[in-house]
Design a protein around this motif. Structure first.
Motif, PDB file in Angstrom:
ATOM      1  N   ASP A 275      22.376  55.789  16.625  1.00 56.04           N
ATOM      2  CA  ASP A 275      21.708  54.457  16.479  1.00 56.04           C
ATOM      3  C   ASP A 275      22.305  54.069  15.762  1.00 56.04           C
ATOM      4  O   ASP A 275      22.154  53.931  14.527  1.00 56.04           O
ATOM      5  N   GLU A 276      22.265  52.569  16.403  1.00 58.39           N
ATOM      6  CA  GLU A 276      22.792  51.639  15.103  1.00 58.39           C
ATOM      7  C   GLU A 276      21.548  51.035  13.738  1.00 58.39           C
ATOM      8  O   GLU A 276      21.628  50.648  12.442  1.00 58.39           O
ATOM      9  N   SER A 277      20.377  51.749  14.108  1.00 56.90           N
ATOM     10  CA  SER A 277      19.566  51.147  12.732  1.00 56.90           C
ATOM     11  C   SER A 277      19.266  52.292  12.018  1.00 56.90           C
ATOM     12  O   SER A 277      18.549  52.093  11.042  1.00 56.90           O
ATOM     13  N   MET A 278      19.170  52.780  12.134  1.00 60.69           N
ATOM     14  CA  MET A 278      19.463  54.530  11.570  1.00 60.69           C
ATOM     15  C   MET A 278      20.768  54.375  10.468  1.00 60.69           C
ATOM     16  O   MET A 278      22.143  55.295  10.562  1.00 60.69           O
ATOM     17  N   LEU A 279      20.831  53.330   9.220  1.00 58.26           N
ATOM     18  CA  LEU A 279      21.383  53.258   7.827  1.00 58.26           C
ATOM     19  C   LEU A 279      21.243  54.875   6.996  1.00 58.26           C
ATOM     20  O   LEU A 279      20.460  54.623   7.174  1.00 58.26           O
ATOM     21  N   VAL A 280      22.385  55.485   6.821  1.00 57.57           N
ATOM     22  CA  VAL A 280      22.907  56.741   5.894  1.00 57.57           C
ATOM     23  C   VAL A 280      23.486  56.343   4.919  1.00 57.57           C
ATOM     24  O   VAL A 280      24.108  55.525   4.451  1.00 57.57           O
TER      25      VAL A 280
ATOM     26  N   LEU B 133      17.797  58.057   4.804  1.00 53.53           N
ATOM     27  CA  LEU B 133      17.649  56.995   5.614  1.00 53.53           C
ATOM     28  C   LEU B 133      17.198  55.760   4.694  1.00 53.53           C
ATOM     29  O   LEU B 133      16.243  55.312   4.155  1.00 53.53           O
ATOM     30  N   LEU B 134      17.353  54.517   5.381  1.00 54.63           N
ATOM     31  CA  LEU B 134      17.974  53.101   4.582  1.00 54.63           C
ATOM     32  C   LEU B 134      15.667  52.640   5.036  1.00 54.63           C
ATOM     33  O   LEU B 134      15.168  52.725   3.799  1.00 54.63           O
ATOM     34  N   GLU B 135      14.891  53.390   5.529  1.00 55.99           N
ATOM     35  CA  GLU B 135      14.008  52.909   5.368  1.00 55.99           C
ATOM     36  C   GLU B 135      13.011  54.185   4.569  1.00 55.99           C
ATOM     37  O   GLU B 135      11.935  53.796   4.079  1.00 55.99           O
ATOM     38  N   GLU B 136      13.236  54.908   4.446  1.00 51.27           N
ATOM     39  CA  GLU B 136      12.976  56.070   3.403  1.00 51.27           C
ATOM     40  C   GLU B 136      13.232  55.606   2.012  1.00 51.27           C
ATOM     41  O   GLU B 136      12.361  55.040   1.424  1.00 51.27           O
ATOM     42  N   ASN B 137      14.444  54.741   1.775  1.00 48.12           N
ATOM     43  CA  ASN B 137      14.129  54.225   0.365  1.00 48.12           C
ATOM     44  C   ASN B 137      13.308  53.217   0.548  1.00 48.12           C
ATOM     45  O   ASN B 137      13.382  52.883  -0.889  1.00 48.12           O
ATOM     46  N   LEU B 138      13.494  52.627   1.521  1.00 45.40           N
ATOM     47  CA  LEU B 138      12.535  51.318   1.355  1.00 45.40           C
ATOM     48  C   LEU B 138      11.106  51.952   0.693  1.00 45.40           C
ATOM     49  O   LEU B 138      10.296  51.146   0.243  1.00 45.40           O
ATOM     50  N   ALA B 139      10.121  52.530   2.093  1.00 48.05           N
ATOM     51  CA  ALA B 139       9.340  53.573   1.559  1.00 48.05           C
ATOM     52  C   ALA B 139       8.900  53.642   0.172  1.00 48.05           C
ATOM     53  O   ALA B 139       8.097  53.070  -0.458  1.00 48.05           O
TER      54      ALA B 139
ATOM     55  N   GLU C  25       6.363  50.298  -6.269  1.00 48.40           N
ATOM     56  CA  GLU C  25       6.129  49.235  -6.961  1.00 48.40           C
ATOM     57  C   GLU C  25       4.406  49.468  -6.237  1.00 48.40           C
ATOM     58  O   GLU C  25       4.221  48.625  -7.228  1.00 48.40           O
ATOM     59  N   ALA C  26       3.910  49.282  -6.239  1.00 50.01           N
ATOM     60  CA  ALA C  26       2.255  49.921  -5.876  1.00 50.01           C
ATOM     61  C   ALA C  26       1.988  51.147  -6.929  1.00 50.01           C
ATOM     62  O   ALA C  26       0.772  50.189  -7.117  1.00 50.01           O
ATOM     63  N   GLU C  27       2.814  52.180  -7.216  1.00 50.70           N
ATOM     64  CA  GLU C  27       2.114  52.219  -8.273  1.00 50.70           C
ATOM     65  C   GLU C  27       2.068  51.728  -9.848  1.00 50.70           C
ATOM     66  O   GLU C  27       0.732  51.578 -10.273  1.00 50.70           O
ATOM     67  N   ILE C  28       2.811  50.496  -9.631  1.00 54.61           N
ATOM     68  CA  ILE C  28       3.004  50.041 -11.024  1.00 54.61           C
ATOM     69  C   ILE C  28       2.269  48.934 -10.614  1.00 54.61           C
ATOM     70  O   ILE C  28       1.466  48.111 -11.809  1.00 54.61           O
TER      71      ILE C  28
END
Length: 74
Positions: free
Chosen positions: A9-14, A24-30, A36-39
């Motif tokens: 899957d090309e959407s899964m950048l590791v 996963l990129l999504e985990e890193n973004l989350a 940022e929400a905590e700050i």
């Protein structure tokens, strides 16, 4: 950091984090959004505490002036 594409899957950048665990990129973004929400929440709490402290200081000043006036009237 090493980045590579998954063959299925090309959407899964590791990415490999410093400990070597794949993330996963999504985990890193989350994680970054959570940070940022905590700050933001921390800043809001500080602002609320500042406003509350000012309010209590004004109320204490008013109570002190009123007590002096009542004591002087006796």
């Amino acid at each position: 950091m090493t980045t590579y594409r998954s063959t299925s899957d090309e959407s899964m950048l590791v990415e490999l984090n410093p400990r070597g665990n794949p993330m996963l990129l999504e985990e890193n973004l989350a994680r970054s959004r959570m940070y940022e929400a905590e700050i933001s929440a921390h800043r809001q709490r500080l602002a609320h505490r500042l406003v509350a402290a000012r309010r209590w200081r004004r109320l204490a000043g008013w109570a002190e002036r009123r007590a002096r006036q009542k004591a002087h009237a006796l």
